[in-house]
Design a protein around this motif. Sequence first.
Motif, PDB file in Angstrom:
ATOM      1  N   LYS A 275       7.027   3.448  -7.693  1.00 19.71           N
ATOM      2  CA  LYS A 275       5.920   4.502  -7.488  1.00 19.71           C
ATOM      3  C   LYS A 275       5.858   5.056  -5.934  1.00 19.71           C
ATOM      4  CE  LYS A 275       1.091   5.724  -8.876  1.00 19.71           C
ATOM      5  NZ  LYS A 275       0.484   6.040  -7.636  1.00 19.71           N
ATOM      6  N   CYS A 276       5.413   3.948  -5.201  1.00 18.69           N
ATOM      7  CA  CYS A 276       5.632   4.319  -3.501  1.00 18.69           C
ATOM      8  C   CYS A 276       6.513   4.894  -3.283  1.00 18.69           C
ATOM      9  CB  CYS A 276       5.309   2.915  -3.105  1.00 18.69           C
ATOM     10  SG  CYS A 276       3.748   2.068  -3.158  1.00 18.69           S
ATOM     11  N   ALA A 278       8.639   6.880  -4.945  1.00 21.03           N
ATOM     12  CA  ALA A 278       8.720   8.185  -5.551  1.00 21.03           C
ATOM     13  C   ALA A 278       7.758   9.151  -4.694  1.00 21.03           C
ATOM     14  CB  ALA A 278       8.361   8.224  -6.974  1.00 21.03           C
ATOM     15  N   GLU A 279       6.535   8.616  -4.527  1.00 15.94           N
ATOM     16  CA  GLU A 279       5.540   9.170  -3.372  1.00 15.94           C
ATOM     17  C   GLU A 279       6.178   9.627  -2.380  1.00 15.94           C
ATOM     18  OE1 GLU A 279       1.964   6.928  -3.405  1.00 15.94           O
ATOM     19  OE2 GLU A 279       1.621   7.640  -5.598  1.00 15.94           O
ATOM     20  N   CYS A 280       6.785   8.818  -1.801  1.00 14.07           N
ATOM     21  CA  CYS A 280       7.469   9.041  -0.280  1.00 14.07           C
ATOM     22  C   CYS A 280       8.372  10.122  -0.434  1.00 14.07           C
ATOM     23  CB  CYS A 280       8.029   7.793   0.214  1.00 14.07           C
ATOM     24  SG  CYS A 280       9.304   8.073   1.801  1.00 14.07           S
ATOM     25  N   GLU A 282       8.732  12.588  -2.560  1.00 20.82           N
ATOM     26  CA  GLU A 282       8.059  13.813  -2.812  1.00 20.82           C
ATOM     27  C   GLU A 282       7.375  14.171  -1.633  1.00 20.82           C
ATOM     28  OE1 GLU A 282       4.487  15.545  -5.998  1.00 20.82           O
ATOM     29  OE2 GLU A 282       5.414  13.755  -6.416  1.00 20.82           O
ATOM     30  N   GLY A 283       6.610  13.291  -0.895  1.00 23.81           N
ATOM     31  CA  GLY A 283       5.838  13.735   0.086  1.00 23.81           C
ATOM     32  C   GLY A 283       6.717  14.491   1.445  1.00 23.81           C
ATOM     33  N   MET A 360       4.577   8.954   2.033  1.00 27.19           N
ATOM     34  CA  MET A 360       3.348   8.938   1.128  1.00 27.19           C
ATOM     35  C   MET A 360       2.062   9.411   1.564  1.00 27.19           C
ATOM     36  SD  MET A 360       3.802   4.619   0.226  1.00 27.19           S
ATOM     37  CE  MET A 360       2.015   4.655  -1.015  1.00 27.19           C
ATOM     38  N   LEU A 363       2.324  13.060   1.112  1.00 27.44           N
ATOM     39  CA  LEU A 363       1.849  13.449  -0.354  1.00 27.44           C
ATOM     40  C   LEU A 363       0.518  13.404  -0.381  1.00 27.44           C
ATOM     41  CD1 LEU A 363       2.588  14.067  -3.296  1.00 27.44           C
ATOM     42  CD2 LEU A 363       2.702  11.772  -3.773  1.00 27.44           C
ATOM     43  N   HIS A 364      -0.173  12.326  -0.191  1.00 29.34           N
ATOM     44  CA  HIS A 364      -1.776  12.445  -0.375  1.00 29.34           C
ATOM     45  C   HIS A 364      -2.763  13.161   0.781  1.00 29.34           C
ATOM     46  CE1 HIS A 364      -1.199   9.339  -3.460  1.00 29.34           C
ATOM     47  NE2 HIS A 364      -0.132   8.597  -2.758  1.00 29.34           N
ATOM     48  N   PHE A 368      -4.929   9.954   1.952  1.00 28.06           N
ATOM     49  CA  PHE A 368      -4.144   8.746   2.432  1.00 28.06           C
ATOM     50  C   PHE A 368      -4.993   7.730   2.914  1.00 28.06           C
ATOM     51  CE2 PHE A 368      -1.142   6.474   5.333  1.00 28.06           C
ATOM     52  CZ  PHE A 368      -0.575   6.100   4.415  1.00 28.06           C
ATOM     53  N   HIS A 372      -3.247   2.685  -0.235  1.00 29.43           N
ATOM     54  CA  HIS A 372      -1.739   3.124  -0.251  1.00 29.43           C
ATOM     55  C   HIS A 372      -0.818   2.061   0.472  1.00 29.43           C
ATOM     56  CE1 HIS A 372      -3.887   7.211  -1.401  1.00 29.43           C
ATOM     57  NE2 HIS A 372      -3.162   6.575  -2.379  1.00 29.43           N
TER      58      HIS A 372
END
Length: 415
Positions: A275-276, A278-280, A282-283, A360, A363-364, A368, A372
């Motif tokens: 998950k981390c 994938a978030e990276c 995407e970010g 990350m 993304l957030h 953030f 996280h």
Amino acid sequence: MSNKTRKILQPEYMENFHCIGTDCEETCCAAWRIVIDKDTYQKYRQCPDKDLRNKLKDGVTRIRTDASDINYAKIRLNPDDGMCPLLDSDKLCSLQRKLGEEYLSVTCSSYPRLTNIVNGVAEKVLTVSCPEAARVVLLNPDLMEFEENYEDMGIRNTQLIVFEPEKSKIVHPFLRYFWEVRIFIISLLQNRTYKLWQRMVILGLFCRSLDQHISENNSQAIPNLITTYLNYLDSGEFLKELNAIPNEYTIQMKLMKEIADYRLVKTGVTERYLKCFAECLEGIQYTDENTVEEIGQYYAEAYVKYYQPFMEDHEYILENYLVNDVFTNLFPFVGAKHIFDNYVMLVVKYSMIKMLLIGMAGLHKEKFNTEHVIILIQSFTKMVAHDVAFLITIFQLLESSNFNTMPYMAILAKN
């Protein structure tokens, strides 16, 4: 327990850790190798509970290559979910529930506590691959302090390294300065006059000089080297050189590709880490359609807009991670043959964590937060930093590209 005690050295945070059991977000009994010591293995063969004895017979197998009394056997994890077959429906150990803690192996009873023996003194530490341990180790904004204490000789510990610099200093004269070097490095990493990336670059310069003195059999120059660096730190002598380090994202993108490839072939990767990761991606919009230059631009934007503002108030988290890692691994004297190679591996772990956090944060954005950071560092440590083979692969990648030099390490540390 016995009436005898032994001397221990440990970070003060050790007193604050307690396993939170079923409240933990993860189980420590999955996704990695769980070894069984010889005494526990023999106890398992005489297990008084028939059902458990059958599970142990099927689930525990001898280690046939490079076995020892500590690494004598291993648990065969469930092939479908990577879990220990002894876990019950609450993801707690059925062996401990039925027969008590004395039936746990040394590894299971002591994790996430690790112990090194240095000159006969037990040094205890927590590994941040445990979520609760990660919070205890990383979230204290004060400088990490160490204390001498005593513990009962009957307490079992997972022994990581036995290191005797006092005995080895005749063959390796530089080890007579083991403590001076160790104290300097920890104090450098905790010197908040400088940004953390600057401390990491200065550490690299120091390790390179230390390596040179050792290779020239000039260990007597080490005290003067430490004094020189302390004076430079006080005077700000390093700042001009530090400010000249360029912003360059090529190495980060090479590392990102290597991590992505590793994710595809690695088995037992936890959902938290995936998950981390994938978030990276995407970010920073890491896709097949975007060029390295475009991804680098998104990466830089995430760093400036979201990661950097957050870290201005929370850099102590990564500082604690580095100090804990240095103390745990007896850096820079244990590991690779050369001091600087050990430094390269430290930078690799630090820069990979920072790179993933930057993605990350992209993304957030303003949301953030420390949660996280804890999730990433904990899952990264469990899946990557504990995987020696992967770290060697990363080192070889840097070496084959001639990136394992001080200028490139400075770029990795900075960006």
